[in-house]
Scaffold this active site. Structure first.
Site, PDB file in Angstrom:
ATOM      1  N   HIS A   1      -7.382  -0.809   2.508  1.00  0.00           N
ATOM      2  CA  HIS A   1      -6.985  -1.220   1.164  1.00  0.00           C
ATOM      3  C   HIS A   1      -5.900  -0.289   0.621  1.00  0.00           C
ATOM      4  O   HIS A   1      -5.115  -0.681  -0.232  1.00  0.00           O
ATOM      5  CB  HIS A   1      -8.185  -1.230   0.210  1.00  0.00           C
ATOM      6  CG  HIS A   1      -9.146  -2.329   0.493  1.00  0.00           C
ATOM      7  ND1 HIS A   1     -10.225  -2.164   1.332  1.00  0.00           N
ATOM      8  CD2 HIS A   1      -9.176  -3.604   0.085  1.00  0.00           C
ATOM      9  CE1 HIS A   1     -10.885  -3.306   1.413  1.00  0.00           C
ATOM     10  NE2 HIS A   1     -10.271  -4.198   0.661  1.00  0.00           N
TER      11      HIS A   1
ATOM     12  N   ASP B   1      -6.512 -10.565   7.051  1.00  0.00           N
ATOM     13  CA  ASP B   1      -7.117  -9.927   5.896  1.00  0.00           C
ATOM     14  C   ASP B   1      -6.115 -10.132   4.750  1.00  0.00           C
ATOM     15  O   ASP B   1      -5.006 -10.634   4.962  1.00  0.00           O
ATOM     16  CB  ASP B   1      -7.350  -8.452   6.182  1.00  0.00           C
ATOM     17  CG  ASP B   1      -8.480  -7.855   5.343  1.00  0.00           C
ATOM     18  OD1 ASP B   1      -8.853  -8.470   4.326  1.00  0.00           O
ATOM     19  OD2 ASP B   1      -8.987  -6.781   5.706  1.00  0.00           O
TER      20      ASP B   1
END
Length: 188
Positions: free
Chosen positions: A43, A114
């Site tokens: 992230h 993702d």
């Protein structure tokens, strides 16, 4: 995550996948080629598998038992003779998405990225298009969906092989929607 023991992980994952898919829900195994042995958070930054991809064996039984979708993670692979991603995340690497997952492991389902707005991709120019070029069928959360659509259309016009790849992706997505009852075919 279903733990650190590969046998336990596989058994629990197969049970979970089977339960979901028996109810008409698409199960997605993630984060290919394996995130459990990697340190760091995609992230915020790109992380690496250094050398051996120690979690690949977990995916074989999932594929063999019919998992419908696999999410590729934003994980780079370095120091691997065959599957080094040359600094790109696996999501944007043809050697991981197409050569390893699609061809070597024989996965025929949907390959999903993702989220494309994660920090691991901050330094990768045009990562969403690179993911499509790598062989991903679904590009999740591209920062600019309209620009990605245009980039794909432009690339399709320039490369007949990429056009065939995109057509195959679209067929997989439509087939999945049809099998789930999300599309219906009406005769005249």
């Amino acid at each position: 995550s279903f733990g650190t023991n590969p046998d336990t992980v596989v058994a629990k994952a197969l049970s979970f996948i089977g339960s979901l898919q028996d109810q008409g829900i698409v199960a997605t195994a993630k984060h290919f080629p394996g995130h459990g042995l990697v340190k760091g958070d995609t992230h915020t930054r790109l992380v690496y598998i250094d050398g051996s991809m120690g979690e690949l064996d977990v995916y074989d039984p999932l594929i063999d038992n019919g998992v419908l979708s696999i999410m590729v993670g934003h994980i780079a692979v370095r120091n691997h003779a065959t599957y080094d991603t040359k600094g790109l995340p696996a999501t944007c690497s043809r050697v991981i998405v197409t050569e390893l997952l699609r061809e070597k492991l024989g996965f025929k389902g949907l390959i999903v990225t993702d989220a494309m707005n994660m920090g691991a991709l901050a330094q990768i120019d045009n990562a969403p298009l690179k993911a499509a070029l790598a062989g991903c069928d679904l590009i999740l959360m591209p920062p600019d969906e309209a620009a990605l659509r245009q980039d794909i259309l432009d690339a399709v016009k320039m490369d007949p092989n990429f056009q065939k790849q995109i057509e195959s992706s679209v067929k997989r997505i439509i087939r999945m929607k049809y099998c789930l009852g999300l599309l219906s075919v009406h005769g005249n």
